[in-house]
Structure formats: C-alpha cells, structure tokens
Design an enzyme around this catalytic site. Structure first.
Site, PDB file in Angstrom:
ATOM      1  N   ASP A  28       0.634  -1.263  -0.181  1.00  0.00           N
ATOM      2  CA  ASP A  28       0.186   0.031  -0.051  1.00  0.00           C
ATOM      3  C   ASP A  28       0.623   1.123   0.121  1.00  0.00           C
ATOM      4  O   ASP A  28       2.091   1.161   0.332  1.00  0.00           O
ATOM      5  CB  ASP A  28      -0.889   0.155   1.314  1.00  0.00           C
ATOM      6  CG  ASP A  28      -0.038  -0.063   2.574  1.00  0.00           C
ATOM      7  OD1 ASP A  28       0.875  -0.765   2.742  1.00  0.00           O
ATOM      8  OD2 ASP A  28      -0.480   0.636   3.533  1.00  0.00           O
ATOM      9  N   GLU A  29       0.197   2.198  -0.595  1.00  0.00           N
ATOM     10  CA  GLU A  29       0.936   3.818  -0.460  1.00  0.00           C
ATOM     11  C   GLU A  29       2.352   3.648  -0.857  1.00  0.00           C
ATOM     12  O   GLU A  29       2.928   4.423   0.229  1.00  0.00           O
ATOM     13  CB  GLU A  29       0.701   4.427   0.983  1.00  0.00           C
ATOM     14  CG  GLU A  29      -0.911   4.402   1.062  1.00  0.00           C
ATOM     15  CD  GLU A  29      -1.226   4.839   2.799  1.00  0.00           C
ATOM     16  OE1 GLU A  29      -2.101   5.859   2.683  1.00  0.00           O
ATOM     17  OE2 GLU A  29      -0.452   4.699   3.548  1.00  0.00           O
ATOM     18  N   ALA A  30       2.664   3.038  -2.098  1.00  0.00           N
ATOM     19  CA  ALA A  30       4.057   3.361  -2.149  1.00  0.00           C
ATOM     20  C   ALA A  30       4.486   4.392  -3.061  1.00  0.00           C
ATOM     21  O   ALA A  30       4.639   4.677  -4.006  1.00  0.00           O
ATOM     22  CB  ALA A  30       4.542   1.954  -3.140  1.00  0.00           C
ATOM     23  N   LEU A  31       4.173   5.770  -2.397  1.00  0.00           N
ATOM     24  CA  LEU A  31       4.120   6.949  -3.125  1.00  0.00           C
ATOM     25  C   LEU A  31       5.515   7.467  -3.366  1.00  0.00           C
ATOM     26  O   LEU A  31       5.805   8.250  -4.418  1.00  0.00           O
ATOM     27  CB  LEU A  31       3.480   8.109  -2.150  1.00  0.00           C
ATOM     28  CG  LEU A  31       2.101   7.752  -1.715  1.00  0.00           C
ATOM     29  CD1 LEU A  31       1.548   8.596  -0.569  1.00  0.00           C
ATOM     30  CD2 LEU A  31       1.216   7.393  -2.836  1.00  0.00           C
TER      31      LEU A  31
END
Ligand code: NGO
Length: 527
Positions: free
Chosen positions: A341-344
């Site tokens: 998740d959320e590998a920004l």
C-alpha cells in the site's frame, strides 16, 4: 466528513432479557385461565445462523453428570472437546469429563456429519436428553461450540464457577458461512500489543466465528517480529512506537505461540510485512536497505512518511527472501501478506517490478500472496488475494487479473475511525463509522461490477496510530466487530439493522464477563 445526521430511537431498557442466555423476548401469551405452551424465545446469536428452529419441550440442563463425548475421528475434534470441557468446567464448576464412548446422560456429543459436508458448517441439536454438535470438518465443530457458548448465560464468560441453572431450550440449528474469509486486522506496528493481549483478541474473534487474524507486523514506526537473519529489525527497529513509547516485538517462539492459540480456535494468522513502503523501521535498522546507504533515524510520528526499499539493489531482494523465508517457516497457513500500500515514493515501473519479485518469492516459498488493493497495479497471479480499502478502480484492476477480493472498506470496516464526533480517540479521514454504518454494507455490492464468486470475504482493520493501549483496542473493536462477523457469515435474508441491534445489546454482559471494555453507543438498546 460525509455523515448525515440520523434519527436514533432508543429501545426501552428491559425490553431485552439480559439474565440467563442471550434471548429475545418471547411473543407467546397464555390465554386467560389456561396454560398455553410457551414458545421459547429465539436466542440472540451473532452471527445469525442460516436456519434456526425452536423445537419445544423441556430444556436441556448441564448437571454434575454432564460429559463431553467425542465421536469424531479427527484429532482436532478431541482438542475442541477439551476446549469446550475446560470452558464448561470454569463456568459451572462441574467435572465435565471428556469421553469417547459409553452411554452418558446429559451428554454434549461432538460427532461427524456425513450428510451435509461443508468446510465450516455444522448442525446443532438441543433436546431434553442431550446436545449434539455435528460437522464434517473440525472447524465446523469448533464453530458449533461457539454457538453453544452463546446459548449459555453470559455469566459463564467470567471464568469463575457460577450456580446456574445451565439450561438451554430445545432447538435445531443448521449453519454454514456465506464467505470463507472473515477477518480482523490488528496493527501491532504503530503501537505494540503483547502476545497475551493478542491472545485475548483472538478469543473474542473466535466467539464471532472470525477465522482470519491479520497481523500488521511492520511499518515505519516499528518492526514487531524477530528475524534471526536480520536481528536488528526487531531489537532496534522494534524499540519504539508512535509517541516514543518502548515498543516491543514478538520473539519467534512467542509468535509461534500466537499462531498455535489461533489455530486451536480455527483461526488462521495472516502475517503482513509491509513493503516496498512503510519501511522506516527496517531502514533505520539496516542502512543498506536505503538507496543512498544512509540510515534514517527511528520514527515515532503518527503521519505516514515517504520511503521505499531500493528496488534496484540486490540486497533488497536478499532481504525479502530472508524475511519472507523465516515468516513462511512460522506460517502453517497458505498466505503471506506483503502489504504493497501507499508506495508513493516508488516510481510506478519500479513498483511493478518489485511486486513481481516479491510475488516470485512468496510462490517459491509455496505460499499465496495477499496484498492491499495497490498490488492490482502490478502483474499478479490469478487467485492472489487483494484487500480493498479505498480505491475501487485498483481493486477492479486486480479482479481483471483473476484476483479474489477481501473487502475492508475504510468507510465501513476501519475500526480506527471514530464512532462519532465525541469519540475521544481515532481517525476521521474516512468519516465516522457508527455501529449501524459498520453493519449496513455488503461485500458483493459495495464495489460495482463485482460478483459473489470474486469475493473471498470481509475484514475489519484496526490501525493503531491513535490507539495506544489494549483498553483502547477493545473500545474501538466492540461493538463493531460482531457486525463484520455477521456480514461475513450470515445470509442477507432474514437479518437487518433493527433486529440486529437488539441481538447485539444482549452480548454486552458477555464482553464485560471477559473483561473487555466497549463503546456504549446510543444506537444500541443496552439493557
Ligand atoms: C491506510 C494506510 C495505513 C494507515 C491507515 C489509517 C492502508 C491500507 N494504508 O490504510 O498505513 O494506518 O490508512 O486509517
């Protein structure tokens, strides 16, 4: 906050019988001058069984003669019998032996069911002379014991003998779950909870036939599992938590004990090591996991911070091989959750490359991959379990590749969301989630275009950035957990919020007996 004010009616306290078993009020009325047979009330079971019939007649009573009789060949059936007998001994003070043969009056019999084979289903018959639990598989027998537990008075939960009487009205239940995956996630990374606290959490899950405990074992604020090949992950990366407290970690021995405690209750542990983002604790422990080779300081803030494993360094893949390898050895179940998740801070092409490599590792270890909905952006194998939380398009991308969905909608099943504006702890970024919101959604219709066979089930998620103590875990979990359990287990027909909240209210003495705190929501007619 997208919350419309809702009118709440509060039923008059006393409309629900709290003494004895959790029963709803009986509609039976005797005609004047005659004694009409009283229809016993239907028990307030959660999750609601597929079919329940009150069969009438004199009740069954647990007495000093009662034994648990095992007539099921599986060794796990014997274990379930011992579990039930131990529970009954503590509640009643009777000897309750476990036997495998002989005619025993007032027996509770665990038997094999050849007629209605089902992985988790069971039948339960109560007559004056005895109780019969039947299931094809041991998991079904265990679920039957939890139904039996709810048929007995809440006083049984306190763990100290109580005088009784221990009676159950005759009935027939035929039950099986709607979905195979009924989960609950606990984030032990943002705040650490001890193995004993996790076991207490497991005991509540069992009561509601939840069969997956998802442990979020790593995040930027803490690494919570001993990894022998990378020891500093736990000893240094696990040395703090949000707010700067002491944190902690599970030794592999403690972790194995949690897995065993769960397995005895037919709950599979789904371990999650979050990657490629949410990795500050790992990078603080090992500088080589960063691209520039400089270890960041430990992080004890609450907000997410951008970080990523370095996707083009070989050591990154040695790290995930080692960590997932040790995790696989500790995991009897078929799943490893790799987060995702959320590998920004990871470029899209690097993300896709990384997830493919992580997936190869999971498959080489003989496991199936579970990931948050973002993994739908990468190439994933059919049958991958993808956990929806916010973005329907990503979940649909995963489904197009043959994934199975587990639904944890943040607007419905995130137990870190506040109940309402007065809730002293928790988040509100996805809105408030009161008890009714948490109960009134459906895993198949929640995302457009999804079919029943694409859905594995539902899972609650308790993130703990703002949940610091185990009392707070309890408060955010109850009374919402039984709602997710019922959504995952019970058919849609025959249940609804108005009748559910009356059933729910009767469970409060059970939680108190277990020493659990709960939110006394005004939506529920507590007695
Ligand atoms: C998001 C985020 C988590 C947060 C949580 C808080 C997912 C899958 N990633 O959910 O890191 O803790 O929200 O509600």
């Amino acid at each position: 906050m997208q919350h419309s004010p809702r009118r709440r009616s509060i039923l008059i306290a006393g409309a629900v019988g709290l003494a004895g078993a959790a029963h709803l009020t009986s509609p039976a009325v005797a005609a004047p001058g005659r004694t009409a047979p009283v229809t016993p009330p239907a028990p307030a079971l959660i999750p609601k069984p597929r079919s329940l019939k009150m069969t009438g007649g004199r009740p069954f009573e647990i007495t000093a003669d009662t034994a648990v009789v095992v007539r099921h060949p599986a060794p796990e059936a014997r274990r379930t019998a011992e579990y039930l007998a131990t529970w009954l001994r503590r509640a009643t003070g009777h000897a309750v032996p476990v036997v495998t043969s002989g005619a025993t009056p007032q027996a509770i019999t665990l038997a094999v069911d050849n007629e209605t084979p089902s992985a988790e289903g069971y039948r339960l018959d109560v007559t004056h002379g005895g109780v019969h639990l039947r299931a094809a598989e041991p998991a079904g027998l265990f679920h039957a014991t939890q139904t039996l537990r709810q048929l007995l008075p809440a006083a049984a939960e306190s763990g100290t003998p109580h005088a009784g009487p221990w009676t159950i009205s005759p009935l027939h239940i035929d039950d099986a779950p709607r979905f195979p995956w009924r989960g609950s996630m606990l984030d032990v990374a943002r705040h650490f909870f001890t193995a004993d606290e996790v076991k207490s959490y497991i005991d509540i899950l069992a009561l509601y036939k939840i069969n997956r405990l998802h442990l979020h074992l790593s995040d930027s604020q803490g690494w919570r599992l001993e990894i022998k090949s990378w020891p500093r992950l736990a000893t240094y990366g696990g040395s703090t938590e949000v707010g700067g407290g002491p944190g902690g970690y599970f030794t592999q021995r403690e972790y194995a004990d949690i897995v065993r405690h769960a397995a005895e209750r037919h709950i599979m542990v789904i371990p999650e090591i979050d990657m490629p983002a949410h990795v500050n604790a790992a990078q603080a422990s090992y500088a080589e996991l960063t691209c520039d080779g400089v270890a960041p300081p430990l992080y004890t803030g609450e907000k997410g911070i951008p970080n990523s494993l370095c996707t083009d360094k070989d050591i990154t893949y040695r790290f995930i091989d080692d960590v997932l390898g040790e995790l696989a050895d500790l995991t009897p179940g078929p799943y490893l959750h790799i987060g995702g998740d959320e590998a920004l801070a990871t470029k899209p092409e690097d993300y896709r490359f990384f997830i493919s490599r992580a997936q190869q590792t999971v498959h080489r270890l003989g496991k199936r991959m579970v990931g948050w909905e973002e993994v739908g952006l990468a190439d994933i194998a059919p049958g991958t379990v993808v956990q929806f939380w916010a973005n329907a398009a990503k979940a649909q991308g995963a489904l197009a590749q043959g994934a199975k969905l587990v639904l944890s909608p943040s607007k419905k099943a995130y137990f870190d969301m506040k109940y309402d504006a007065n809730t002293p702890i928790g988040h509100d970024w996805a809105g408030y989630t009161d008890v009714q919101d948490g109960y009134t959604w459906d895993p198949v219709t929640y995302i457009p275009g999804v079919t029943e066979s694409q859905v594995h089930g539902a899972e609650a998620a308790l993130w703990t950035e703002r949940v610091a103590t185990f009392e707070e875990v309890q408060y955010m979990t109850l009374p919402r957990l039984p709602g997710v359990a019922e959504i995952g287990w019970s058919p849609v027909d025959g249940r609804g919020w108005e009748e559910y909240r009356v059933r729910l209210a009767t469970h409060a003495p059970r939680w108190s007996g277990l020493g659990w705190r709960y939110h006394r929501s005004v939506e529920v007619p507590w007695g």
